[in-house]
Design a protein around this motif. Structure first.
Motif, PDB file in Angstrom:
ATOM      1  N   GLY A 224      38.410   7.953  27.275  1.00  0.00           N
ATOM      2  CA  GLY A 224      37.738   6.702  27.616  1.00  0.00           C
ATOM      3  C   GLY A 224      36.833   6.851  28.826  1.00  0.00           C
ATOM      4  N   LEU A 225      37.340   7.505  29.880  1.00  0.00           N
ATOM      5  CA  LEU A 225      36.525   7.704  31.083  1.00  0.00           C
ATOM      6  C   LEU A 225      35.367   8.660  30.821  1.00  0.00           C
ATOM      7  CD1 LEU A 225      39.211   7.863  33.909  1.00  0.00           C
ATOM      8  CD2 LEU A 225      37.378   6.192  33.685  1.00  0.00           C
ATOM      9  N   ALA A 226      35.590   9.687  30.002  1.00  0.00           N
ATOM     10  CA  ALA A 226      34.514  10.636  29.696  1.00  0.00           C
ATOM     11  C   ALA A 226      33.375   9.950  28.948  1.00  0.00           C
ATOM     12  CB  ALA A 226      35.067  11.799  28.881  1.00  0.00           C
ATOM     13  N   LEU A 227      33.714   9.140  27.954  1.00  0.00           N
ATOM     14  CA  LEU A 227      32.682   8.410  27.210  1.00  0.00           C
ATOM     15  C   LEU A 227      31.984   7.385  28.107  1.00  0.00           C
ATOM     16  CD1 LEU A 227      34.465   7.849  23.771  1.00  0.00           C
ATOM     17  CD2 LEU A 227      32.633   9.471  24.315  1.00  0.00           C
ATOM     18  N   ALA A 228      32.758   6.751  29.003  1.00  0.00           N
ATOM     19  CA  ALA A 228      32.159   5.808  29.941  1.00  0.00           C
ATOM     20  C   ALA A 228      31.199   6.524  30.886  1.00  0.00           C
ATOM     21  CB  ALA A 228      33.253   5.100  30.742  1.00  0.00           C
ATOM     22  N   LEU A 229      31.555   7.744  31.291  1.00  0.00           N
ATOM     23  CA  LEU A 229      30.678   8.536  32.147  1.00  0.00           C
ATOM     24  C   LEU A 229      29.365   8.855  31.434  1.00  0.00           C
ATOM     25  CD1 LEU A 229      30.169  10.265  34.708  1.00  0.00           C
ATOM     26  CD2 LEU A 229      31.348  12.143  33.546  1.00  0.00           C
ATOM     27  N   VAL A 230      29.467   9.264  30.172  1.00  0.00           N
ATOM     28  CA  VAL A 230      28.265   9.556  29.390  1.00  0.00           C
ATOM     29  C   VAL A 230      27.400   8.304  29.252  1.00  0.00           C
ATOM     30  CG1 VAL A 230      27.407  10.236  27.109  1.00  0.00           C
ATOM     31  CG2 VAL A 230      29.349  11.451  28.127  1.00  0.00           C
ATOM     32  N   ALA A 231      28.039   7.165  28.980  1.00  0.00           N
ATOM     33  CA  ALA A 231      27.300   5.913  28.825  1.00  0.00           C
ATOM     34  C   ALA A 231      26.598   5.524  30.123  1.00  0.00           C
ATOM     35  CB  ALA A 231      28.246   4.801  28.383  1.00  0.00           C
ATOM     36  N   ARG A 232      27.263   5.761  31.254  1.00  0.00           N
ATOM     37  CA  ARG A 232      26.657   5.387  32.536  1.00  0.00           C
ATOM     38  C   ARG A 232      25.467   6.286  32.866  1.00  0.00           C
ATOM     39  NH1 ARG A 232      30.596   4.231  37.551  1.00  0.00           N
ATOM     40  NH2 ARG A 232      31.842   3.518  35.788  1.00  0.00           N
TER      41      ARG A 232
END
Length: 233
Positions: free
Chosen positions: A45-53
């Motif tokens: 979840g955090l990795a995908l959120a990082l990519v999105a940011r």
């Protein structure tokens, strides 16, 4: 170079303050998953959120346009904050109801917990985007050096990932802290809604009471620990 380092430190600080909200959200959301899947959900979840940011940072022109009114006086940013605030309120109130009704306690330990893995990941990513909108727009306004912003986001991501598991498991193992965290999420949801309605709420008005309530709860937990220890002795 000194100015770049100072700006990097400032942006990391902003991201870590944002991380308080993220850690609470992740702790509650992954609590609906089996224990063996929680850490995977946190990391993914955090990795995908990082990519999105980071993807948001590449759309600088779009970010500037997000602050322009599209419906009455509300911009895209405002609508996202309002929607995110309502969603967070719904999730927090629903989880408080489940906790107080002992829904999980009455469910068989062999039965899968509610909340699909993919749904939890999606909720973590979406709320991270909602939380990060203001910080990303602020960061873009502070500097045109995208590498500084990206580095600050990545370093803060490592810090959040490091603390997410121990804090999350500690919250889930103590029902009183879980309810307190859910109450904080209600406050954050209301704050997001008010920010979307152009009503600025100083962060100190949120985090100081949260910190004080947490301190009082930790004292209560310490008292209960000492009382049980005395009774056993």
């Amino acid at each position: 170079m000194a100015d770049s380092l100072a700006l990097l430190a400032l942006l990391i600080g902003l991201e870590l303050v944002l991380g308080v909200d993220n850690v609470l959200v992740i702790a509650i959301f992954v609590g609906r998953l089996p224990a063996e899947k929680r850490q995977k959900a946190r990391v993914l979840g955090l990795a995908l959120a990082l990519v999105a940011r980071i993807a948001m940072l590449s759309l600088v022109v779009f970010l500037v346009a997000m602050t322009r009114p599209v419906i009455w006086t509300l911009s895209v940013r405002d609508l996202i904050l309002i929607g995110g605030g309502f969603f967070l309120l719904y999730k927090a109130v629903r989880e408080i109801h489940h906790t107080l009704s002992l829904v999980d306690e009455r469910t068989s330990h062999d039965a899968p917990k509610s909340g699909a893995f993919g749904a939890v990941i999606g909720q973590i990513v979406l709320l991270d985007i909602v939380f990060s909108i203001d910080s990303v727009i602020t960061a873009v306004g502070l500097t045109s050096e995208l590498w500084i912003i990206v580095l600050a986001v990545v370093l803060s991501f490592v810090g959040i990932l490091f603390f997410a598991r121990p804090i999350g498991e500690f919250i889930l193992n103590h029902p009183a802290l879980k309810i307190l965290a859910l109450s904080f999420l209600i406050t954050i949801g209301v704050t997001l809604f008010m920010e979307g309605m152009h009503k600025h709420v100083p962060k100190a008005y949120i985090y100081l009471p949260m910190g004080f309530a947490l301190f009082v709860e930790m004292l209560q937990m310490r008292y209960e620990h000492n009382r049980r220890k005395l009774q056993k002795g």
